[in-house]
Design a protein around this motif. Structure first.
Motif, PDB file in Angstrom:
ATOM      1  N   ARG A  99       0.865  -1.186   0.000  1.00  0.00           N
ATOM      2  CA  ARG A  99       0.000   0.000   0.000  1.00  0.00           C
ATOM      3  C   ARG A  99       0.901   1.235   0.000  1.00  0.00           C
ATOM      4  N   PHE A 100       0.561   2.218  -0.852  1.00  0.00           N
ATOM      5  CA  PHE A 100       1.326   3.457  -0.948  1.00  0.00           C
ATOM      6  C   PHE A 100       0.391   4.634  -0.683  1.00  0.00           C
ATOM      7  N   GLU A 101       0.821   5.546   0.201  1.00  0.00           N
ATOM      8  CA  GLU A 101      -0.004   6.704   0.548  1.00  0.00           C
ATOM      9  C   GLU A 101       0.765   8.020   0.517  1.00  0.00           C
ATOM     10  N   ASP A 102       2.072   7.962   0.432  1.00  0.00           N
ATOM     11  CA  ASP A 102       2.904   9.164   0.357  1.00  0.00           C
ATOM     12  C   ASP A 102       3.556   9.222  -1.022  1.00  0.00           C
ATOM     13  N   PHE A 103       3.404  10.353  -1.709  1.00  0.00           N
ATOM     14  CA  PHE A 103       3.871  10.464  -3.088  1.00  0.00           C
ATOM     15  C   PHE A 103       4.678  11.743  -3.270  1.00  0.00           C
ATOM     16  N   ARG A 104       5.877  11.611  -3.744  1.00  0.00           N
ATOM     17  CA  ARG A 104       6.719  12.779  -4.024  1.00  0.00           C
ATOM     18  C   ARG A 104       6.105  13.618  -5.132  1.00  0.00           C
ATOM     19  N   ASP A 105       5.644  12.941  -6.178  1.00  0.00           N
ATOM     20  CA  ASP A 105       4.906  13.598  -7.262  1.00  0.00           C
ATOM     21  C   ASP A 105       3.444  13.174  -7.092  1.00  0.00           C
ATOM     22  N   TYR A 106       2.583  14.104  -6.680  1.00  0.00           N
ATOM     23  CA  TYR A 106       1.223  13.719  -6.300  1.00  0.00           C
ATOM     24  C   TYR A 106       0.334  13.379  -7.495  1.00  0.00           C
ATOM     25  N   ARG A 107       0.836  13.629  -8.730  1.00  0.00           N
ATOM     26  CA  ARG A 107       0.056  13.270  -9.912  1.00  0.00           C
ATOM     27  C   ARG A 107       0.568  12.017 -10.611  1.00  0.00           C
ATOM     28  N   ARG A 108       1.799  11.615 -10.303  1.00  0.00           N
ATOM     29  CA  ARG A 108       2.384  10.464 -11.005  1.00  0.00           C
ATOM     30  C   ARG A 108       3.212   9.631 -10.039  1.00  0.00           C
ATOM     31  N   PHE A 109       2.962   8.335 -10.060  1.00  0.00           N
ATOM     32  CA  PHE A 109       3.669   7.420  -9.161  1.00  0.00           C
ATOM     33  C   PHE A 109       4.276   6.278  -9.968  1.00  0.00           C
ATOM     34  N   LEU A 110       5.579   6.103  -9.829  1.00  0.00           N
ATOM     35  CA  LEU A 110       6.293   4.961 -10.411  1.00  0.00           C
ATOM     36  C   LEU A 110       6.769   4.102  -9.250  1.00  0.00           C
ATOM     37  N   GLY A 111       6.338   2.843  -9.213  1.00  0.00           N
ATOM     38  CA  GLY A 111       6.674   2.025  -8.054  1.00  0.00           C
ATOM     39  C   GLY A 111       6.969   0.579  -8.407  1.00  0.00           C
ATOM     40  N   THR A 112       7.677  -0.089  -7.505  1.00  0.00           N
ATOM     41  CA  THR A 112       7.926  -1.528  -7.618  1.00  0.00           C
ATOM     42  C   THR A 112       7.572  -2.184  -6.290  1.00  0.00           C
ATOM     43  N   VAL A 113       7.162  -3.432  -6.389  1.00  0.00           N
ATOM     44  CA  VAL A 113       6.845  -4.229  -5.208  1.00  0.00           C
ATOM     45  C   VAL A 113       7.598  -5.542  -5.322  1.00  0.00           C
ATOM     46  N   ASP A 114       8.434  -5.844  -4.355  1.00  0.00           N
ATOM     47  CA  ASP A 114       9.164  -7.115  -4.323  1.00  0.00           C
ATOM     48  C   ASP A 114       8.364  -8.124  -3.516  1.00  0.00           C
ATOM     49  N   TYR A 115       8.024  -9.230  -4.158  1.00  0.00           N
ATOM     50  CA  TYR A 115       7.262 -10.294  -3.492  1.00  0.00           C
ATOM     51  C   TYR A 115       8.057 -11.582  -3.614  1.00  0.00           C
ATOM     52  N   ASP A 116       8.350 -12.236  -2.490  1.00  0.00           N
ATOM     53  CA  ASP A 116       9.299 -13.355  -2.504  1.00  0.00           C
ATOM     54  C   ASP A 116       8.682 -14.706  -2.198  1.00  0.00           C
ATOM     55  N   ASN A 117       7.357 -14.839  -2.347  1.00  0.00           N
ATOM     56  CA  ASN A 117       6.725 -16.119  -2.021  1.00  0.00           C
ATOM     57  C   ASN A 117       5.775 -16.555  -3.135  1.00  0.00           C
ATOM     58  N   LEU A 118       6.211 -16.428  -4.380  1.00  0.00           N
ATOM     59  CA  LEU A 118       5.375 -16.793  -5.520  1.00  0.00           C
ATOM     60  C   LEU A 118       5.469 -18.297  -5.761  1.00  0.00           C
ATOM     61  N   THR A 119       4.341 -18.981  -5.693  1.00  0.00           N
ATOM     62  CA  THR A 119       4.294 -20.432  -5.820  1.00  0.00           C
ATOM     63  C   THR A 119       3.837 -20.841  -7.222  1.00  0.00           C
ATOM     64  N   ASN A 120       3.911 -22.133  -7.520  1.00  0.00           N
ATOM     65  CA  ASN A 120       3.488 -22.653  -8.817  1.00  0.00           C
ATOM     66  C   ASN A 120       1.997 -22.422  -9.022  1.00  0.00           C
TER      67      ASN A 120
END
Length: 373
Positions: A99-120
């Motif tokens: 969840r993201f709620e703080d934005f440096r640019d309040y009109r545009r957000f570029l983000g990544t999410v690292d998830y390490d438990n992806l199963t078959n």
């Protein structure tokens, strides 16, 4: 004297004010001439557009192949809004993972999410973006983590099914792709479809064993009338633009023989080369438009070539030398076996398997029968 000093002081202050006024004028001019972004006035409550959500990875239909049953993934996303973003929520299979709620640019957000438990299995990614006025956009992406391939046969080191991509499944290798090959209907699923100047090159150092076998299906297109099929050969420093060093590795190829296409194997033993040419027994009619099963084995003292499970060439052999053979070329002799014009094939190829042992004729026939059912 005092009047002169007062005059100089006034003159300096006057110059400073003039410079300041000039700088302000330049700034105002730059603003009106487009040197900085215009600031658009927005009436209160004039938020007309919902946020736009783009998921850069994974995209719809992505298939993730790794050797592990559980892996990590980096989700790459982008959100834009006409006024201001309030929240961005990322869910995987219905569970919130970011969840993201703080934005440096309040009109545009570029983000990544690292998830390490992806199963078959199949997964659904959802990105939900909300702006300050309560407008909301949700984007869904379906993707899949493919269950790791488990070798079916003893000694199987390399498996290339060509089912929509060129990924080798035992070690999860992706090749260097030359030209523009494609896909066609195969013996099982999809198959490789050759094109001019097209071939695949895989890292091959892990395939260098004292014994070696390769099996695959081949639907022959007789044009061009000669081509490489599988090659693991060394560089040829004497002929870098037309390589033909046959002292190590192997070269499986075909060429015209009175209108038929004859399949031949050449193997380097370190000090020389050995040929396995079955003559007419190794011929295939290019007009038949049928799938044929091709196989060859390299043992410590014998090599054998098979077509449709039958021996077409066999002979004694002192043992293979692998010096410099770090590339496996599929569907062409390039880049290591081009001196005689055995370049890319326009034929179709399917279900390529490589083994670290010399298969028996019965084993080759079993594989052929299993894959053809």
């Amino acid at each position: 004297m005092k009047n002169e000093l007062k005059h100089k002081t006034y003159s300096k202050m006057r110059h400073k004010w003039i410079s300041l006024i000039a700088a302000l004028a330049l700034c105002l001019s730059a603003c009106t001439e487009g040197y900085i972004d215009d600031i658009e006035f927005v009436e209160p409550g004039a938020d007309n557009e919902a946020p736009e959500v783009t998921v850069n990875y994974p995209i719809e239909g992505t298939q993730i192949r790794v050797t592990e049953d559980v892996t990590s993934i980096e989700i790459d996303l982008e959100v834009e809004d006409d006024i201001e973003i309030e929240t961005v929520i990322v869910e995987l299979d219905g569970e919130e993972i970011a969840r993201f709620e703080d934005f440096r640019d309040y009109r545009r957000f570029l983000g990544t999410v690292d998830y390490d438990n992806l199963t078959n299995g199949e997964h659904q990614l959802e990105v939900i973006a909300r702006d300050l006025s309560g407008k909301e956009t949700s984007t869904l992406v379906a993707f899949e983590k493919i269950e790791p391939y488990q070798p079916v046969y003893a000694g199987e080191e390399f498996y290339l099914p060509f089912d929509g991509d060129y990924t080798e499944l035992v070690r999860i290798q992706t090749p260097t792709v030359s030209g523009s090959p494609g896909f066609a209907d195969g013996v099982s699923g999809r198959a490789y479809s050759g094109a001019a100047d097209a071939y695949l090159a895989y890292e091959a150092e892990n395939l260098q064993s004292g014994e070696f076998s390769a099996v695959f299906w081949y639907k022959l297109n007789g044009t061009p009338d000669r081509a490489g099929l599988l090659v693991m050969g060394p560089p040829d420093e004497s002929n870098p633009t037309a390589m033909n060093n046959r002292t190590a590795g192997f070269r499986l190829f075909r060429e015209n023989a009175g209108g038929m296409q004859r399949f031949k194997l050449n193997v380097g033993n370190g000090s020389g080369e050995n040929w396995f040419d079955g003559g007419a027994a190794a011929d295939i009619d290019p007009g038949a438009d049928t799938w044929n099963h091709i196989a060859f084995t390299i043992g410590t003292d014998q090599c054998t070539v098979y077509i449709n499970g039958e021996v077409v060439s066999q002979g004694s052999f002192p043992g293979i030398d692998w010096t410099g053979c770090d590339i496996l070329s599929v569907a062409s002799g390039a880049p290591r076996f081009t001196g005689w014009g055995h370049l890319s094939t326009s034929s179709e190829l399917d279900e390529l398997r490589i083994f670290s042992r010399a298969l028996s004729q019965a084993e080759i026939q079993d594989i052929m029968m299993e894959e053809s059912n």
